[in-house]
Write an enzyme that holds these catalytic residues in place. Sequence first.
Site, mmCIF file in Angstrom:
data_model
loop_
_atom_site.group_PDB
_atom_site.id
_atom_site.type_symbol
_atom_site.label_atom_id
_atom_site.label_comp_id
_atom_site.label_asym_id
_atom_site.label_seq_id
_atom_site.Cartn_x
_atom_site.Cartn_y
_atom_site.Cartn_z
ATOM 1 N N PRO A 98 0.819 -1.221 0.000
ATOM 2 C CA PRO A 98 0.000 0.000 0.000
ATOM 3 C C PRO A 98 0.851 1.270 0.000
ATOM 4 O O PRO A 98 0.337 2.353 -0.248
ATOM 5 C CB PRO A 98 -0.836 -0.100 1.275
ATOM 6 C CG PRO A 98 -0.405 -1.318 1.986
ATOM 7 C CD PRO A 98 0.657 -2.010 1.214
ATOM 8 N N ASP A 141 -10.428 0.733 -24.131
ATOM 9 C CA ASP A 141 -10.643 0.746 -22.683
ATOM 10 C C ASP A 141 -10.711 2.155 -22.122
ATOM 11 O O ASP A 141 -10.142 3.075 -22.677
ATOM 12 C CB ASP A 141 -9.469 0.062 -21.962
ATOM 13 C CG ASP A 141 -9.383 -1.397 -22.306
ATOM 14 O OD1 ASP A 141 -10.342 -1.921 -22.867
ATOM 15 O OD2 ASP A 141 -8.334 -1.978 -22.015
HETATM 16 N N1 ADE Z 1 -0.805 -4.970 -0.167
HETATM 17 C C1 ADE Z 1 -1.713 -4.548 0.723
HETATM 18 N N2 ADE Z 1 -2.473 -3.568 0.229
HETATM 19 C C2 ADE Z 1 -2.041 -3.357 -1.038
HETATM 20 C C3 ADE Z 1 -2.417 -2.457 -2.063
HETATM 21 N N3 ADE Z 1 -3.394 -1.574 -1.905
HETATM 22 N N4 ADE Z 1 -1.751 -2.536 -3.221
HETATM 23 C C4 ADE Z 1 -0.739 -3.406 -3.393
HETATM 24 N N5 ADE Z 1 -0.333 -4.281 -2.462
HETATM 25 C C5 ADE Z 1 -0.974 -4.263 -1.293
#
Ligand code: ADE
Length: 263
Positions: A90, A170
């Site tokens: 994240p 797309d």
């Molecule tokens: N691991 C946990 N959350 C994630 C996200 N939003 N994007 C990529 N990997 C992750």
Amino acid sequence: MKFDVISIFPDFFSSITGSGLLKRALAEGKVEIRIHDLRGFTDDRHRTVDDRPFGGGPGMVFKPEPIFRAVEAIRAAAGEDAFPVILLSPQGSLLTQRRVEELARQRQIILICGRYEGVDERVAEYLATDELSIGDYVLSGGELAAAVVMECVTRLVPGVLGNAESAEQDSFASRWANAEEPHGERGLLDCPHYTRPADFRGIKVPEVLLSGHHEAVHRWRRQRSLEKTLHRRPELIERFPLSRHDREWLEGIQRATGRAAPR
Ligand code: ADE
């Protein structure tokens, strides 16, 4: 295109490789997916992949050694090390269609599935070439994110999509973008699509689509794209190179709804 995925949940990927686009691309040899069990790169009896965080705090953190070993083994088997090593987390930069298009030009990609508590930062700093997030929300691991990357990239591998499924149409892709900026972040959302029946329970398909008037259909689609993007993703409109017609149309919407049209 070869994907090497490093994960503590190798079984997760059987669901995505067993159906749809990825299954077909695999069967036709357009892509290869190899799943590497991170525990296979540990060197203790318990096959330990994580440990407590220095400095305290909740949760466990992936240790660096097994991940480094896994990547080194994949690079050694490939006989080169010049391809992307992507840590899914994240904290990564946001995955966009533009990034997907760049990745689709590679021959091999390593995807490291992290977990939400964390991965030792030395992996991000010294091993990964990129850290990617698929959105501003938290998954418990990077497996779903790795699957998203593989799916998006595979669609763009030459020969994977038939003409009828063309990726050019797309959302976010080049159809509505201009020549200088043909990719990604400067796209619009796709217009609505309809198929038979033309009247479903009294809900009718927009008349113009049945008219056979190609120019009118084109204009209608463009306007629906602009409208949808304006309402749902105004930041995309801000970046989009609008034509004079687009601008006039958006100003019309503004007059009708009282919403500010982008300049
Ligand atoms: N691991 C946990 N959350 C994630 C996200 N939003 N994007 C990529 N990997 C992750």
